[in-house]
Design an enzyme around this catalytic site. Structure first.
Site, mmCIF file in Angstrom:
data_model
loop_
_atom_site.group_PDB
_atom_site.id
_atom_site.type_symbol
_atom_site.label_atom_id
_atom_site.label_comp_id
_atom_site.label_asym_id
_atom_site.label_seq_id
_atom_site.Cartn_x
_atom_site.Cartn_y
_atom_site.Cartn_z
ATOM 1 C CG ASP A 120 10.962 -2.235 -16.373
ATOM 2 O OD1 ASP A 120 10.183 -1.412 -15.849
ATOM 3 O OD2 ASP A 120 11.427 -3.207 -15.747
ATOM 4 C CB THR A 125 10.218 -3.517 -0.852
ATOM 5 O OG1 THR A 125 9.237 -2.849 -0.057
ATOM 6 C CG2 THR A 125 10.300 -2.844 -2.205
ATOM 7 C CG ASP A 151 8.407 -3.396 -13.827
ATOM 8 O OD1 ASP A 151 8.262 -2.152 -13.898
ATOM 9 O OD2 ASP A 151 9.364 -3.935 -13.238
ATOM 10 N NE ARG A 152 8.483 0.355 -10.587
ATOM 11 C CZ ARG A 152 8.908 0.642 -9.360
ATOM 12 N NH1 ARG A 152 8.243 1.506 -8.617
ATOM 13 N NH2 ARG A 152 9.996 0.087 -8.879
ATOM 14 N NE ARG A 173 10.987 4.198 -2.676
ATOM 15 C CZ ARG A 173 11.218 4.976 -3.725
ATOM 16 N NH1 ARG A 173 10.677 6.183 -3.760
ATOM 17 N NH2 ARG A 173 11.975 4.567 -4.733
ATOM 18 C CG ASP A 179 7.738 1.063 -15.173
ATOM 19 O OD1 ASP A 179 7.125 0.240 -15.891
ATOM 20 O OD2 ASP A 179 8.623 0.726 -14.373
ATOM 21 N NE ARG A 181 16.522 -0.684 -11.029
ATOM 22 C CZ ARG A 181 15.276 -0.536 -10.640
ATOM 23 N NH1 ARG A 181 14.922 0.511 -9.928
ATOM 24 N NH2 ARG A 181 14.367 -1.446 -10.966
ATOM 25 C CE LYS A 228 14.303 -7.632 -13.631
ATOM 26 N NZ LYS A 228 13.153 -7.555 -12.718
ATOM 27 C CD GLU A 270 5.134 1.593 -2.096
ATOM 28 O OE1 GLU A 270 4.743 2.716 -2.502
ATOM 29 O OE2 GLU A 270 6.297 1.180 -2.240
ATOM 30 C CB SER A 319 12.506 -0.021 -13.148
ATOM 31 O OG SER A 319 11.116 -0.097 -12.913
ATOM 32 C CG HIS A 320 10.781 3.686 -11.157
ATOM 33 N ND1 HIS A 320 11.238 2.437 -10.818
ATOM 34 C CD2 HIS A 320 11.009 4.476 -10.085
ATOM 35 C CE1 HIS A 320 11.724 2.471 -9.580
ATOM 36 N NE2 HIS A 320 11.591 3.700 -9.120
ATOM 37 C CE LYS A 325 7.921 -3.665 -10.179
ATOM 38 N NZ LYS A 325 8.931 -4.471 -9.504
#
Length: 543
Positions: free
Chosen positions: A279, A344, A281-282, A496, A277, A22, A126, A364, A113-114, A376
């Site tokens: 793509d 993760t 997956d969330r 985080r 999101d 990314r 990816k 999470e 992604s997000h 996911k």
């Protein structure tokens, strides 16, 4: 059609992270950057001669142009066929479904992604292996090594293919098959869930809203929720994918999906709300007046999955990322099945799913999924929630209350400090890592450190070991904190802090999570001096 070999040299910064590479969009658009990385992938996986690939992305800015480049490079590298989502659109879980259903030799997914999109946003790429999941570390390391020694990339000069029409087209000696991005995915969903029961629930007056956040899930949600399950038109909000996600941040959490959350917490709230999101997956799950944390969602889905036809035989096991709360572990213990704690990154679940050791997995960071694909899957989680509600005929709030009565409540929150100075963030984590051995037995803000370590994971399937996966502080008072530098940002550093405290007193089940976690927050600050050292008074995002 002649293959052109273009001389190039290594480009720094092409090491894939937990979900591919990314960077800022303009970096990917620099001459040779995309081409170098794509050629490195092709070389690292043993070449493309006579292979078939799956290709698609989340529709963000530069998606279509990048796909045309990748197609020309795939043809030059000997691929015989590439399956591409119509208009270049293919959600990440749908790409995994296509790889598995059509048995392609892996696939390339274009997404950050997000992360925000647009010319001034982010872009990503990816490689997914033939099993349908993200490339494991052995493959991403091989891609990175190849990127450092690359001297040329191969491409053909030809016209672009028309991605708007489904069907077959030729590009040199390669067939480009443009596919309906929804069809294969929808068929998988029909095999897992009781669509008749969900349809009856909606027909009874059950109201829902799904916020696609102007991202890739819009067409999938519209086709399935409104088209097949009978939800009224406009049940899907922001359903048209846009290259810049409508100027929004396509991360399904209470901060960035504020429009949906405000609706669900207001007097005119529908029965059920959800979001996905960039793509697809969330997911975020919200009931009327009730926000469900991703950790709690995984636990509830594990406890109730048997209510859906695809899981009526029970689960083989449940897996969660280490920073995810231990709520799912409590469900697994009661069900008498295995519970796995991984680093993760969804790629760490792949071996467990392939070996049949786990059926449901979750993180999470709003990612949940099962063994139906190797990613996911945001819309899958929404459909499983709807199937559970259709059987139980209870509200989201009542389902959560019943779950906490049975299992206790893991109060949980994640505090994100975004775009901070990288050196300052590394200094905080480096100092904490150095002090880990001396912390057990000491008290901070009224809590006693029982254990402190830097999480390492030994894969129970292949024995591989991944170290340095997050700094853990375990407190004797049934609480825990984890600090981890994120690998998904593209500017500065994101630190985080994951906070968790278990409560089994029925009278203490309805606290505000930030209030319930106040002692843990104070202990982390006393141990690390975090906010002073990074110059922030508060986190940028609380979820």
């Amino acid at each position: 059609m002649d293959v052109i070999s273009v001389a190039t040299s290594a480009i720094e910064g092409q090491k894939p992270g937990t979900s591919g590479l990314r960077k800022q969009t303009r970096v990917f658009m620099e001459p040779g950057f995309l081409e170098n990385f794509v050629q490195s992938i092709f070389d690292a996986v043993g070449g493309l001669q006579d292979k078939t690939l799956t290709l698609g992305g989340d529709g963000r800015y530069f998606n279509k142009r990048a796909i045309q480049t990748i197609l020309k490079m795939a043809a030059a590298n000997g691929a015989v066929r590439v399956l591409v989502g119509q208009n270049g659109i293919l959600s990440t879980p749908a790409a995994s479904a296509v790889i598995r259903a059509r048995k392609t030799d892996g696939g390339l997914i274009l997404s950050a992604s997000h992360n925000p999109g647009g010319a001034d946003g982010d872009f990503g790429l990816k490689y997914n292996i033939p099993a349908g999941g993200p490339a494991p570390e052995s493959v991403t390391e091989a891609i990175h090594r190849r990127s450092l020694e690359l001297t040329e990339y191969r491409i053909i000069e030809t016209d672009d293919v028309d991605l708007s029409l489904c069907g077959e087209q030729q590009m040199g000696g390669m067939t480009v098959e443009v596919i309906d991005p929804v069809a294969i995915y929808a068929e998988v969903m029909r095999g897992l869930f009781d669509f008749d029961a969900i349809r009856a629930l909606i027909a009874s007056g059950f109201a829902l809203r799904f916020d696609a956040m102007h991202a890739v899930t819009g067409p999938y949600a519209t086709a399935i929720l409104e088209g097949e399950l009978g939800a009224p038109v406009s049940s899907v909000m922001n359903g048209t994918p846009l290259p810049d996600f409508g100027g929004g941040h396509p991360d399904p959490n209470p901060v960035y999906a504020k429009e949906l959350v405000d609706l669900m917490m207001g007097p005119e709230a529908p029965d059920f709300g959800a979001a996905s999101d960039g793509d697809g997956d969330r997911n975020m799950i919200v009931g009327r007046g009730t926000y469900v944390t991703p950790s709690d969602s995984l636990a509830v889905l594990a406890a109730n999955a048997h209510l859906a036809p695809g899981y009526k035989g029970g689960l083989s096991g449940v897996a969660r990322s280490m920073p995810t709360s231990r709520a799912a572990d409590r469900v697994a213990a009661k069900l008498g099945i295995a519970a796995f704690e991984t680093p993760t990154g969804w790629k760490f679940f792949g071996n467990l799913l392939d070996a049949g050791k786990a059926t449901l997995c979750g993180e999470e960071s709003a990612g949940t999924g099962s063994d139906h694909v190797r990613e996911k899957d945001g819309l899958w989680a929404v459909l499983l929630w709807l199937n559970i509600i259709a059987v139980r005929r209870e509200s989201v709030a009542d389902i959560m209350k019943a779950h906490w009565r049975e299992y206790g409540r893991d109060y949980y929150s994640r505090h994100d400090y975004e775009g901070i100075d990288k050196e300052a963030a590394e200094a905080v984590t480096g100092e904490l890592r150095r002090r880990l051995p001396e912390l057990p037995g000491k008290r901070f803000a009224g809590l006693t450190v029982a254990a402190a370590d830097d999480f390492a994971y030994e894969d129970p399937v292949d024995g591989s070991i991944s170290r340095g996966q997050g700094l853990r502080l375990v407190f004797a008072e049934n609480a825990r904190a984890v600090l981890r530098l994120s690998g998904t940002g593209t500017v500065g550093a994101t630190l985080r802090v994951y906070l968790e405290r278990f409560e089994d007193d029925p009278a203490q089940m309805a606290l505000d999570p930030q209030e319930a976690l106040a002692p843990v927050i104070a202990a982390v600050e006393e141990i690390t001096g975090l906010r002073t050292r990074i110059g922030r008074d508060a986190p940028d995002v609380r979820t």
